[in-house]
Structure formats: structure tokens, C-alpha cells
Motif scaffolding. Structure first.
Motif, PDB file in Angstrom:
ATOM      1  N   CYS A  20      -6.164   2.541   7.344  1.00 34.34           N
ATOM      2  CA  CYS A  20      -4.783   2.603   6.868  1.00 34.34           C
ATOM      3  C   CYS A  20      -4.666   3.704   5.814  1.00 34.34           C
ATOM      4  O   CYS A  20      -5.648   4.397   5.505  1.00 34.34           O
ATOM      5  CB  CYS A  20      -4.393   1.246   6.267  1.00 34.34           C
ATOM      6  SG  CYS A  20      -2.611   1.001   6.074  1.00 34.34           S
ATOM      7  N   ASP A  21      -3.449   3.887   5.296  1.00 32.16           N
ATOM      8  CA  ASP A  21      -3.189   4.795   4.173  1.00 32.16           C
ATOM      9  C   ASP A  21      -2.308   4.064   3.172  1.00 32.16           C
ATOM     10  O   ASP A  21      -1.401   3.319   3.568  1.00 32.16           O
ATOM     11  CB  ASP A  21      -2.452   6.063   4.655  1.00 32.16           C
ATOM     12  CG  ASP A  21      -3.339   6.946   5.500  1.00 32.16           C
ATOM     13  OD1 ASP A  21      -4.060   7.779   4.930  1.00 32.16           O
ATOM     14  OD2 ASP A  21      -3.334   6.777   6.745  1.00 32.16           O
ATOM     15  N   ARG A  22      -2.548   4.319   1.892  1.00 30.01           N
ATOM     16  CA  ARG A  22      -1.706   3.708   0.866  1.00 30.01           C
ATOM     17  C   ARG A  22      -0.268   4.179   1.046  1.00 30.01           C
ATOM     18  O   ARG A  22      -0.024   5.365   1.314  1.00 30.01           O
ATOM     19  CB  ARG A  22      -2.196   4.088  -0.532  1.00 30.01           C
ATOM     20  CG  ARG A  22      -3.464   3.357  -0.952  1.00 30.01           C
ATOM     21  CD  ARG A  22      -3.803   3.663  -2.415  1.00 30.01           C
ATOM     22  NE  ARG A  22      -4.188   5.050  -2.561  1.00 30.01           N
ATOM     23  CZ  ARG A  22      -5.443   5.499  -2.499  1.00 30.01           C
ATOM     24  NH1 ARG A  22      -6.429   4.660  -2.325  1.00 30.01           N
ATOM     25  NH2 ARG A  22      -5.705   6.783  -2.630  1.00 30.01           N
ATOM     26  N   THR A  23       0.664   3.238   0.873  1.00 26.77           N
ATOM     27  CA  THR A  23       2.058   3.606   1.087  1.00 26.77           C
ATOM     28  C   THR A  23       2.974   3.210  -0.068  1.00 26.77           C
ATOM     29  O   THR A  23       4.096   3.704  -0.169  1.00 26.77           O
ATOM     30  CB  THR A  23       2.567   2.983   2.415  1.00 26.77           C
ATOM     31  OG1 THR A  23       3.859   3.465   2.719  1.00 26.77           O
ATOM     32  CG2 THR A  23       2.597   1.466   2.358  1.00 26.77           C
ATOM     33  N   CYS A  27      -0.507  -1.195  -2.675  1.00 27.00           N
ATOM     34  CA  CYS A  27      -1.744  -0.739  -2.019  1.00 27.00           C
ATOM     35  C   CYS A  27      -2.781  -0.230  -3.012  1.00 27.00           C
ATOM     36  O   CYS A  27      -3.910   0.096  -2.595  1.00 27.00           O
ATOM     37  CB  CYS A  27      -1.433   0.409  -1.059  1.00 27.00           C
ATOM     38  SG  CYS A  27      -0.257   0.039   0.243  1.00 27.00           S
ATOM     39  N   CYS A  30      -6.219  -1.810  -2.732  1.00 24.46           N
ATOM     40  CA  CYS A  30      -6.361  -2.375  -1.374  1.00 24.46           C
ATOM     41  C   CYS A  30      -7.784  -2.888  -1.139  1.00 24.46           C
ATOM     42  O   CYS A  30      -8.746  -2.115  -1.131  1.00 24.46           O
ATOM     43  CB  CYS A  30      -6.002  -1.306  -0.351  1.00 24.46           C
ATOM     44  SG  CYS A  30      -6.307  -1.832   1.350  1.00 24.46           S
ATOM     45  N   MET A  33      -9.547  -1.329   1.984  1.00 18.16           N
ATOM     46  CA  MET A  33     -10.087   0.024   1.813  1.00 18.16           C
ATOM     47  C   MET A  33     -11.477  -0.037   1.158  1.00 18.16           C
ATOM     48  O   MET A  33     -12.414   0.657   1.569  1.00 18.16           O
ATOM     49  CB  MET A  33      -9.126   0.852   0.955  1.00 18.16           C
ATOM     50  CG  MET A  33      -9.398   2.332   1.023  1.00 18.16           C
ATOM     51  SD  MET A  33      -8.220   3.319   0.072  1.00 18.16           S
ATOM     52  CE  MET A  33      -6.669   2.883   0.820  1.00 18.16           C
ATOM     53  N   PHE A  60     -12.077   4.292   6.621  1.00 24.63           N
ATOM     54  CA  PHE A  60     -10.758   3.655   6.653  1.00 24.63           C
ATOM     55  C   PHE A  60      -9.726   4.515   7.393  1.00 24.63           C
ATOM     56  O   PHE A  60      -8.530   4.358   7.213  1.00 24.63           O
ATOM     57  CB  PHE A  60     -10.291   3.374   5.218  1.00 24.63           C
ATOM     58  CG  PHE A  60      -9.347   2.196   5.103  1.00 24.63           C
ATOM     59  CD1 PHE A  60      -9.639   0.975   5.702  1.00 24.63           C
ATOM     60  CD2 PHE A  60      -8.178   2.294   4.369  1.00 24.63           C
ATOM     61  CE1 PHE A  60      -8.784  -0.102   5.576  1.00 24.63           C
ATOM     62  CE2 PHE A  60      -7.310   1.221   4.233  1.00 24.63           C
ATOM     63  CZ  PHE A  60      -7.619   0.015   4.846  1.00 24.63           C
ATOM     64  N   SER A  87      -5.986  -3.445   8.356  1.00 25.68           N
ATOM     65  CA  SER A  87      -5.178  -2.322   8.818  1.00 25.68           C
ATOM     66  C   SER A  87      -3.698  -2.688   8.722  1.00 25.68           C
ATOM     67  O   SER A  87      -3.339  -3.736   8.182  1.00 25.68           O
ATOM     68  CB  SER A  87      -5.553  -2.017  10.274  1.00 25.68           C
ATOM     69  OG  SER A  87      -4.914  -0.856  10.734  1.00 25.68           O
ATOM     70  N   ASP A  88      -2.851  -1.794   9.212  1.00 26.50           N
ATOM     71  CA  ASP A  88      -1.420  -2.077   9.331  1.00 26.50           C
ATOM     72  C   ASP A  88      -1.029  -1.643  10.738  1.00 26.50           C
ATOM     73  O   ASP A  88      -0.992  -0.445  11.040  1.00 26.50           O
ATOM     74  CB  ASP A  88      -0.630  -1.300   8.275  1.00 26.50           C
ATOM     75  CG  ASP A  88       0.838  -1.703   8.242  1.00 26.50           C
ATOM     76  OD1 ASP A  88       1.351  -2.157   9.285  1.00 26.50           O
ATOM     77  OD2 ASP A  88       1.469  -1.555   7.182  1.00 26.50           O
ATOM     78  N   LYS A 119       3.522  -3.410   5.990  1.00 29.73           N
ATOM     79  CA  LYS A 119       4.344  -2.752   4.978  1.00 29.73           C
ATOM     80  C   LYS A 119       5.209  -1.684   5.641  1.00 29.73           C
ATOM     81  O   LYS A 119       6.097  -1.137   5.009  1.00 29.73           O
ATOM     82  CB  LYS A 119       3.472  -2.096   3.900  1.00 29.73           C
ATOM     83  CG  LYS A 119       2.909  -3.062   2.862  1.00 29.73           C
ATOM     84  CD  LYS A 119       2.325  -2.293   1.674  1.00 29.73           C
ATOM     85  CE  LYS A 119       1.827  -3.216   0.567  1.00 29.73           C
ATOM     86  NZ  LYS A 119       0.532  -3.829   0.873  1.00 29.73           N
ATOM     87  N   ARG A 120       4.914  -1.394   6.925  1.00 33.03           N
ATOM     88  CA  ARG A 120       5.668  -0.340   7.639  1.00 33.03           C
ATOM     89  C   ARG A 120       6.882  -0.955   8.331  1.00 33.03           C
ATOM     90  O   ARG A 120       7.015  -0.911   9.563  1.00 33.03           O
ATOM     91  CB  ARG A 120       4.770   0.350   8.658  1.00 33.03           C
ATOM     92  CG  ARG A 120       4.033   1.571   8.129  1.00 33.03           C
ATOM     93  CD  ARG A 120       2.854   1.245   7.294  1.00 33.03           C
ATOM     94  NE  ARG A 120       2.152   2.445   6.836  1.00 33.03           N
ATOM     95  CZ  ARG A 120       1.028   2.400   6.143  1.00 33.03           C
ATOM     96  NH1 ARG A 120       0.481   1.235   5.824  1.00 33.03           N
ATOM     97  NH2 ARG A 120       0.465   3.517   5.743  1.00 33.03           N
TER      98      ARG A 120
HETATM   99  S1  SF4 Z   1      -4.033  -2.153   4.520  1.00 39.95           S
HETATM  100 FE1  SF4 Z   1      -2.151  -2.830   3.481  1.00 39.95          FE
HETATM  101  S2  SF4 Z   1      -2.641  -2.720   1.275  1.00 39.95           S
HETATM  102 FE2  SF4 Z   1      -4.206  -1.515   2.379  1.00 39.95          FE
HETATM  103  S3  SF4 Z   1      -3.433   0.581   2.326  1.00 39.95           S
HETATM  104 FE3  SF4 Z   1      -2.718  -0.355   4.251  1.00 39.95          FE
HETATM  105  S4  SF4 Z   1      -0.662  -1.192   3.809  1.00 39.95           S
HETATM  106 FE4  SF4 Z   1      -1.689  -0.768   1.867  1.00 39.95          FE
END
Ligand code: SF4
Length: 250
Positions: A20-23, A27, A30, A33, A60, A87-88, A119-120
Motif C-alpha cells: 500500500c501507500d500512505r494516503t 497511515c 501503519c 508497512m 510493501f 493492503s487496501d 481508505k480509498r
Molecule cells: S494499509 Fe491502510 S494504514 Fe497502511 S498505508 Fe495503506 S491505507 Fe494506510
């Protein structure tokens, strides 16, 4: 592999994608991560692609894992499954066709109950009409502060059987929390090194809003240096409510 999990409100995890990426500020610490970095160092095959160092980290990088897509079909007993703890699924780098395949597995394994959190929400809002919405799928969004309440608005448009909010790590008060169309709220403070403190007033305000709206409320933890550091009691008791559809089935 499915993984037994310490997450209080689910039973096993299933990660058809990792990375994933911080958004947003939620996060910042996280756990996924940090865990991916360790799993990469241990040589775990699913965690060998690195993400962008500005927003992600070692092991990640977003990766779709066809090899675990059908895993829930092999489980003999019904399970409560948290989808993508690492993940997201609605990350922009996950192809819509792969998201569709994940949804198809969920639809075709009605013996399990799936909890999917993102979160997306903007992408969720864009693509939900291309996906099946079986009754065994609970869809949620994470909202850490008022600024991100638009995610709850996006979620309200989705025809999921259960819509839920994960207000964790809670980073600010949530006055005027609109719970229209929401069935379940999970709230909690942050844990780990550098954890940002949560105010008891923020939690009781959310609990009261849930109570007034007839929405199930689950208080996960106060947080602190470790998940258990502050305990889980709020005004002398734990709050482990789950949506009525599950209570009826137990
Ligand atoms: S997994 Fe969730 S908390 Fe971690 S970076 Fe992605 S959206 Fe953010």
C-alpha cells in the motif's frame, strides 16, 4: 494462507493483495508497512516487492496474489474473514478485474462473512456498481478525523449489507457524526511507538452517537505503547457490540 489474527473484531485474515501507500495521517504508523518490512527480511515470498520509499516501504509494494485468491473455498468451517489486513483493495494500482475476482470469491463462498475496509473511498464510489454485493460482505471505511468524513459519505452510496466505520486510530473529535445508513462503528486509539493519544471525550461522544442512532458500537482499545497498554474498558465495561444480523445468526 489464512492467518489467525489478534484483531478483536474478526477471526482470520485473507490477503489477496499486499502492499500500500500512505494516503492520510491515519497511515503515519501503519502496522502493515512495518510488518511487511520484517516479512521481507524473513524471505516471505509475498513481501519481496518494495514500494515507493516516499509513501511506502520495503516489501510493501502493491502486489496481487492470484495464488491465494481461492483460499476461502478450501476452508471447511464458516469464518469471519478480514480481507486485506496488509493492503487496501481499492488502491489505484489494483486492477479492477482483480478486485472483481476477489468479490466473486466472496460471493461464491456464502458460508463465510467478509469484512473489507478501505481508505480509498473515492475509488470505491467509482467502481462499486461494477461489483457484486452479496449479503455476506460487510464494507467499511477508515476515518481518523473529521476531515476524512467524506469517506463515510462515499460508503453510504454502496449497497453493502453491512456498512461500517473504523474510527481508528482516532486522531480528533467527531462531533456531528452522521450515522445515517451505517450499521456498525469501531473506535480506538493508536498503539505502538509514538502513538498519538486519544481523548476519552472523543470516544464517549461516538459511543453516545451510536447509542442514539441504534448503531452497534465496538470499542477496540485506548492504545499506547502496546495495543493492550491502556486496556479496553470504557466507563467500567467493554463495548463489543456487533451488527444485529450476526447476533441473529449466533
Ligand atoms: S494499509 Fe491502510 S494504514 Fe497502511 S498505508 Fe495503506 S491505507 Fe494506510
Amino acid at each position: 494462507m489464512s492467518t489467525k489474527t489478534a484483531i478483536e473484531w474478526t477471526e482470520v485474515t485473507w490477503n489477496p493483495t499486499t502492499g500500500c501507500d500512505r494516503t492520510s495521517p491515519g497511515c503515519d504508523h501503519c502496522y502493515a508497512m512495518a510488518l511487511a518490512k520484517r516479512l521481507k527480511a524473513m524471505g516471505q515470498a509475498k513481501y519481496q516487492r518494495d514500494g515507493d520509499p516516499r509513501t511506502s516501504g520495503p516489501g510493501f509494494g502493491i502486489t496481487a496474489h492470484e495464488s491465494v485468491l481461492n483460499l476461502p473455498r478450501t476452508w471447511c468451517t464458516p469464518k469471519m474473514v478480514f480481507v486485506n489486513s496488509m493492503s487496501d483493495l481499492f488502491h489505484e494500482a489494483v486492477p479492477l478485474d482483480f478486485i472483481r475476482q476477489v468479490f466473486t470469491v466472496m460471493e461464491q463462498t456464502p458460508q463465510h462473512t467478509y469484512q473489507l475496509l478501505t481508505k480509498r473511498s473515492r475509488r470505491l464510489r467509482l467502481v462499486w456498481s461494477d461489483l457484486p454485493w452479496p449479503p455476506n460482505l460487510w464494507m467499511g471505511v477508515s476515518v481518523e478525523s473529521r476531515r476524512y468524513l467524506f469517506r463515510a459519505n462515499d460508503l453510504r452510496e454502496v449497497p453493502a449489507a453491512i456498512r461500517f466505520l473504523s474510527l481508528e486510530p482516532l486522531l480528533g473529535p467527531m462531533p456531528d457524526l452522521d450515522l445515517t445508513g451505517i450499521h456498525w462503528v469501531i473506535a480506538g486509539g493508536e498503539s505502538g511507538p509514538g502513538a498519538r493519544p486519544v481523548s476519552p471525550d472523543w470516544i464517549t461522544q461516538i459511543r453516545d452517537a451510536c447509542s442514539e442512532a441504534g448503531v452497534a458500537f465496538f470499542f477496540k482499545q485506548w492504545g499506547g505503547r502496546t495495543p493492550k497498554a491502556g486496556g479496553r474498558a470504557l466507563e467500567g465495561r467493554t463495548w463489543d457490540e456487533i451488527p444485529a444480523v450476526v447476533q441473529a445468526a449466533v
